[in-house]
Scaffold this active site. Sequence first.
Site, short mmCIF file in Angstrom:
data_model
loop_
_atom_site.label_atom_id
_atom_site.label_comp_id
_atom_site.label_asym_id
_atom_site.label_seq_id
_atom_site.Cartn_x
_atom_site.Cartn_y
_atom_site.Cartn_z
CE1 TYR A 82 -23.01 -42.05 -12.10
CE2 TYR A 82 -22.30 -40.05 -13.21
CZ TYR A 82 -22.44 -41.43 -13.19
OH TYR A 82 -22.01 -42.18 -14.25
CG LEU A 98 -17.89 -40.60 -12.47
CD1 LEU A 98 -18.59 -39.31 -12.07
CD2 LEU A 98 -18.85 -41.54 -13.17
CE LYS A 121 -4.80 -43.20 -14.06
NZ LYS A 121 -5.48 -43.96 -15.15
N1 LIG Z 1 -6.42 -46.94 -10.41
C1 LIG Z 1 -6.44 -47.76 -11.43
O1 LIG Z 1 -5.77 -48.76 -11.43
C2 LIG Z 1 -7.31 -47.47 -12.57
C3 LIG Z 1 -7.89 -46.26 -12.71
N2 LIG Z 1 -8.73 -45.99 -13.73
C4 LIG Z 1 -9.35 -44.68 -13.78
O2 LIG Z 1 -10.72 -44.85 -13.38
C5 LIG Z 1 -11.57 -44.09 -14.21
C6 LIG Z 1 -12.56 -45.01 -14.88
O3 LIG Z 1 -11.95 -45.99 -15.64
P1 LIG Z 1 -12.73 -47.34 -16.06
O4 LIG Z 1 -13.27 -48.00 -14.85
O5 LIG Z 1 -11.85 -48.10 -16.94
O6 LIG Z 1 -13.92 -46.70 -16.91
P2 LIG Z 1 -15.33 -47.18 -17.41
O7 LIG Z 1 -15.29 -47.23 -18.89
O8 LIG Z 1 -15.78 -48.38 -16.68
O9 LIG Z 1 -16.20 -45.90 -17.03
C7 LIG Z 1 -16.46 -45.55 -15.70
C8 LIG Z 1 -17.86 -45.04 -15.57
O10 LIG Z 1 -17.97 -43.79 -16.20
C9 LIG Z 1 -19.34 -43.52 -16.31
N3 LIG Z 1 -19.62 -42.50 -17.29
C10 LIG Z 1 -20.19 -41.32 -17.00
N4 LIG Z 1 -20.32 -40.59 -18.09
C11 LIG Z 1 -19.83 -41.29 -19.11
C12 LIG Z 1 -19.72 -41.06 -20.49
N5 LIG Z 1 -20.13 -39.91 -21.05
N6 LIG Z 1 -19.19 -42.02 -21.24
C13 LIG Z 1 -18.75 -43.17 -20.69
N7 LIG Z 1 -18.84 -43.45 -19.36
C14 LIG Z 1 -19.38 -42.52 -18.59
C15 LIG Z 1 -20.03 -44.83 -16.52
O11 LIG Z 1 -20.98 -44.79 -15.51
P3 LIG Z 1 -22.45 -45.37 -15.53
O12 LIG Z 1 -22.26 -46.69 -14.91
O13 LIG Z 1 -23.16 -44.37 -14.73
O14 LIG Z 1 -22.91 -45.46 -16.96
C16 LIG Z 1 -18.94 -45.87 -16.23
O15 LIG Z 1 -19.38 -46.84 -15.34
C17 LIG Z 1 -10.66 -43.29 -15.12
O16 LIG Z 1 -10.40 -42.05 -14.53
C18 LIG Z 1 -9.37 -44.09 -15.17
O17 LIG Z 1 -8.24 -43.29 -15.39
C19 LIG Z 1 -9.06 -46.97 -14.62
C20 LIG Z 1 -8.50 -48.21 -14.55
C21 LIG Z 1 -7.53 -48.54 -13.56
O1 LIG Z 2 -3.85 -48.86 -13.77
C1 LIG Z 2 -4.08 -48.52 -14.90
O2 LIG Z 2 -3.42 -49.04 -15.93
C2 LIG Z 2 -3.93 -48.98 -17.20
C3 LIG Z 2 -4.66 -47.68 -17.45
O3 LIG Z 2 -5.20 -47.68 -18.72
C4 LIG Z 2 -5.69 -47.49 -16.42
O4 LIG Z 2 -6.52 -46.39 -16.67
C5 LIG Z 2 -4.93 -47.39 -15.22
O5 LIG Z 2 -5.25 -46.55 -14.25
#
Ligand SMILES: NC(=O)C1=CN([C@@H]2O[C@H](COP(=O)(O)OP(=O)(O)OC[C@H]3O[C@@H](n4cnc5c(N)ncnc54)[C@H](OP(=O)(O)O)[C@@H]3O)[C@@H](O)[C@H]2O)C=CC1
Ligand SMILES: O=C1OC[C@@H](O)[C@H](O)[C@H]1O
Length: 387
Positions: A82, A98, A121
């Site tokens: 990163y 993240l 968020k």
């Molecule tokens: N706005 C929205 O609609 C949404 C928001 N979110 C938010 O986005 C964020 C990520 O969610 P989501 O995409 O589902 O997550 P992921 O499970 O895809 O994780 C995101 C990234 O986190 C990294 N990472 C770094 N450290 C760790 C660790 N110790 N364990 C696991 N992963 C790690 C990984 O990066 P690497 O590739 O480097 O391994 C991975 O690609 C959260 O904050 C969530 O609340 C999620 C879904 C919808």
């Molecule tokens: O948009 C969303 O809906 C489902 C959640 O679990 C996710 O993290 C989120 O941001």
Amino acid sequence: MASLFGFLARNLAILDPPEAKPAAGSPLRFGILGAADIGPNALLKPAKSHPEAVVYAVAARDQARAAAYAKKHGIEKVYGSYQELLDDPEVDCIYNPLPNGLHYEWTMKALAAGKHVLLEKPAANTVEETRAMFELAEEKNLVLLEAFHYRFHPATQRVKDILGSGEVGAIRAIKANLKIFDRYYKPTDIRYQLSLGGGAVMDMGCYCINIMRFLAGLEPTEVLGVTHQPSPKETGPDSALVDRAADATFDLPGGIIGAISCDMAQPLTLRNILTFRILDFDVKITCEKGEIYLMNYLLPNHYHFITIKTADGKQRTEKAYTFPALGEPWWSTYRYQLEAFVNKVKGRPVHHWVSKEDSIANMQAIESIYTKSGLGIRPKSEWVFAQ
Ligand SMILES: NC(=O)C1=CN([C@@H]2O[C@H](COP(=O)(O)OP(=O)(O)OC[C@H]3O[C@@H](n4cnc5c(N)ncnc54)[C@H](OP(=O)(O)O)[C@@H]3O)[C@@H](O)[C@H]2O)C=CC1
Ligand SMILES: O=C1OC[C@@H](O)[C@H](O)[C@H]1O
């Protein structure tokens, strides 16, 4: 028939948005921290249809993973850490998706590197961290936005406008839900890990709290009550401290009662399926002279409806996919959000925004729930910022 066609056309375009012709001048170059699942919907697709935004780089802890993600999504530059991405002077803006527990550290590092940040968020694990990030952004004159994407969509704003018009009178109660069905997230999901900022209130409750506060235009004064369900044991040793589901009620000024209900794994029972409880993204506002209901405030771009009941017994339904002078029916919540983010970075007026105070107050309400529930607030980052 016409509305079925509209639904299909809109959703096909959301899946594969038309590509925008690049605007004159230099586009904003985004870098993504992590090969995150949410990246395509939240940034990659919206950027495709934005004439001034390009996703230029991605970094993952494993370079091969970043390379595979870059290849799949047509991203030019790949980094195996990163920090390397943050050190790239070609990157203007960072998208930070993240795990919640890493939001603070990497947002602080991104701001310290002089990048604007679109931050997923909930903003961080604690109020203190949230405040510190926004203060650093201010100090550095950089844009920092907590990605409450739904706030940028016309449907959310239409509900706010109806409330503001006085048509249904003063608000008496707001009930916001966000629930998804069991097995949607694996037991290994980041959402179940305490050290990564897991828990239903963090992941889903943050939206319920946000829409409650936004529509009321008020901050909760007290958490009246909380109940929660722990996470399944197979999610890890901290499962008892990670809420799989939670319900909370708030007191808001003026005697308004707020209620939220969130669940990351609503059981797939026949009763829950038949009563539409397995996917529940709605909000109901009870007012002195009527009631407003928004079905699907989370992703209204796919489909939603707003029902307005007034005291004279009349009822009507509205939908809002575009603003009078902004958007296309297929613009997702994330596309509307990107529009505002790019405009803010470019120093132009924005159609809507989520302010520093808003993000801090949202985190405050999250902390209040965890404190009241006895689970305790999520662990603060062990990383220490040294300028
Ligand atoms: N706005 C929205 O609609 C949404 C928001 N979110 C938010 O986005 C964020 C990520 O969610 P989501 O995409 O589902 O997550 P992921 O499970 O895809 O994780 C995101 C990234 O986190 C990294 N990472 C770094 N450290 C760790 C660790 N110790 N364990 C696991 N992963 C790690 C990984 O990066 P690497 O590739 O480097 O391994 C991975 O690609 C959260 O904050 C969530 O609340 C999620 C879904 C919808
Ligand atoms: O948009 C969303 O809906 C489902 C959640 O679990 C996710 O993290 C989120 O941001």
